[in-house]
Design an enzyme around this catalytic site. Sequence first.
Site, PDB file in Angstrom:
ATOM      1  N   ASP A 281      -3.061   1.128  80.771  1.00 34.25           N
ATOM      2  CA  ASP A 281      -2.695   1.151  82.191  1.00 34.25           C
ATOM      3  C   ASP A 281      -3.874   0.701  83.042  1.00 34.25           C
ATOM      4  O   ASP A 281      -5.022   1.096  82.784  1.00 34.25           O
ATOM      5  CB  ASP A 281      -2.377   2.602  82.595  1.00 34.25           C
ATOM      6  CG  ASP A 281      -0.950   2.754  83.089  1.00 34.25           C
ATOM      7  OD1 ASP A 281      -0.283   1.732  83.341  1.00 34.25           O
ATOM      8  OD2 ASP A 281      -0.512   3.906  83.204  1.00 34.25           O
TER       9      ASP A 281
ATOM     10  N   LYS B  91      -0.892  -2.779  81.729  1.00 27.69           N
ATOM     11  CA  LYS B  91       0.289  -2.482  82.556  1.00 27.69           C
ATOM     12  C   LYS B  91      -0.169  -2.235  83.989  1.00 27.69           C
ATOM     13  O   LYS B  91      -1.188  -1.559  84.192  1.00 27.69           O
ATOM     14  CB  LYS B  91       1.025  -1.245  82.023  1.00 27.69           C
ATOM     15  CG  LYS B  91       2.156  -0.777  82.948  1.00 27.69           C
ATOM     16  CD  LYS B  91       3.081   0.216  82.280  1.00 27.69           C
ATOM     17  CE  LYS B  91       2.626   1.647  82.354  1.00 27.69           C
ATOM     18  NZ  LYS B  91       2.415   2.169  83.711  1.00 27.69           N
TER      19      LYS B  91
ATOM     20  N   GLU C  78      11.064   2.840  86.053  1.00 30.71           N
ATOM     21  CA  GLU C  78      10.895   4.297  86.170  1.00 30.71           C
ATOM     22  C   GLU C  78      11.724   4.853  87.330  1.00 30.71           C
ATOM     23  O   GLU C  78      11.754   4.279  88.434  1.00 30.71           O
ATOM     24  CB  GLU C  78       9.404   4.646  86.382  1.00 30.71           C
ATOM     25  CG  GLU C  78       9.201   6.155  86.570  1.00 30.71           C
ATOM     26  CD  GLU C  78       7.782   6.651  86.370  1.00 30.71           C
ATOM     27  OE1 GLU C  78       6.898   5.860  85.996  1.00 30.71           O
ATOM     28  OE2 GLU C  78       7.575   7.859  86.599  1.00 30.71           O
TER      29      GLU C  78
ATOM     30  N   SER D 171      -1.318   8.572  83.210  1.00 28.84           N
ATOM     31  CA  SER D 171      -0.871   9.968  83.114  1.00 28.84           C
ATOM     32  C   SER D 171      -1.944  10.818  82.447  1.00 28.84           C
ATOM     33  O   SER D 171      -1.927  12.048  82.562  1.00 28.84           O
ATOM     34  CB  SER D 171       0.440  10.049  82.323  1.00 28.84           C
ATOM     35  OG  SER D 171       0.322   9.336  81.101  1.00 28.84           O
TER      36      SER D 171
ATOM     37  N   GLU E  93       1.399  -1.507  88.193  1.00 26.83           N
ATOM     38  CA  GLU E  93       2.568  -1.085  88.968  1.00 26.83           C
ATOM     39  C   GLU E  93       2.850  -2.048  90.117  1.00 26.83           C
ATOM     40  O   GLU E  93       1.914  -2.517  90.779  1.00 26.83           O
ATOM     41  CB  GLU E  93       2.328   0.329  89.528  1.00 26.83           C
ATOM     42  CG  GLU E  93       2.196   1.381  88.432  1.00 26.83           C
ATOM     43  CD  GLU E  93       2.016   2.796  88.977  1.00 26.83           C
ATOM     44  OE1 GLU E  93       2.129   3.007  90.206  1.00 26.83           O
ATOM     45  OE2 GLU E  93       1.757   3.694  88.155  1.00 26.83           O
TER      46      GLU E  93
HETATM   47  O1  KIV Z   1       0.965   6.692  82.982  1.00 26.70           O
HETATM   48  C1  KIV Z   1       1.928   6.691  82.196  1.00 26.70           C
HETATM   49  O2  KIV Z   1       1.954   7.417  81.198  1.00 26.70           O
HETATM   50  C2  KIV Z   1       3.025   5.772  82.479  1.00 26.70           C
HETATM   51  C3  KIV Z   1       4.309   5.891  81.704  1.00 26.70           C
HETATM   52  C4  KIV Z   1       4.883   7.238  81.697  1.00 26.70           C
HETATM   53  C5  KIV Z   1       5.268   4.858  82.067  1.00 26.70           C
HETATM   54  O3  KIV Z   1       2.888   4.946  83.312  1.00 26.70           O
END
Ligand code: KIV
Length: 264
Positions: A84, A113, A182, A46, A115
């Site tokens: 991420d 993390k 999500e 994000s 997806e």
């Molecule tokens: O990119 C992000 O901030 C996210 C979260 C909002 C779950 O993946």
Amino acid sequence: MKKITVLDIGKMKGEGEKIPVLTAYDYTMAKILDEAGVPIILIGDSAGMVFAGYKNTLSVTMDEIRYHTRAVANGTKNAMIVADMPFLSYQTSVEDAKRNAGLLVQEGAEAVKLEGGVVVADTISAIIDMGVPVMGHIGLTPQAIHRMGGYKVQGKEKKQRKRLFDDARAVEKAGAFSVVLEGMPSDLAREITEAISLPTIGIGAGPHCDGQVLVIHDILGLYDNIKPRFIKRYANLKELISSAVNVYVEDVKKGRFPGKEHSF
Ligand code: KIV
């Protein structure tokens, strides 16, 4: 406060303690969140939207997430740091995924993390086999925005619900330490949370998840390009910053700053 690890996060679910998660992308914000006792800080992709002003997360690069991870790690003492994996850093091959996860760990991430569910299960296992904990992310997965036809709530129909359940099970079986749910109906998120052993972290998935995650710019009212219903605003920093900056500009224009006390 002590350093939070995957063991603590697992224990929190066992003891019914809710898990608050927030994003951060820089040293100063990470330090504030860490000192406030946030157990998990996520360097989300994000960042591409709220930090860099991209229209979605797809253009975020490994170099960018590496830079943000380094900055967040510098400001964090106790929180667990999850980075991420950006688009194209893990979808191309398991080898790419392992290498890129390793690079994020070298910058200070303690977990990554990514997806997807069933389709990334082998990738998740391979990263965990390297010694790197993985947080899954299923449901509305922003890196698949074009396939989903926009930011649409997932799992409304029977077939989709089953697919999301299969994804949750696949992420659990692959060994992830937690999973983001999500953009899905609350009752589905509840069923998944009750059915799997790992903590679920919800965003737009209702109150029954083991934890919640939000983007820091959203809760502080810094980013108002979009305002989905699942966001709760805890402050209006945009307004606060604007008025402070206006006063500064006026002070400089009128010669009120710097004063004697700011001068040598
Ligand atoms: O990119 C992000 O901030 C996210 C979260 C909002 C779950 O993946």
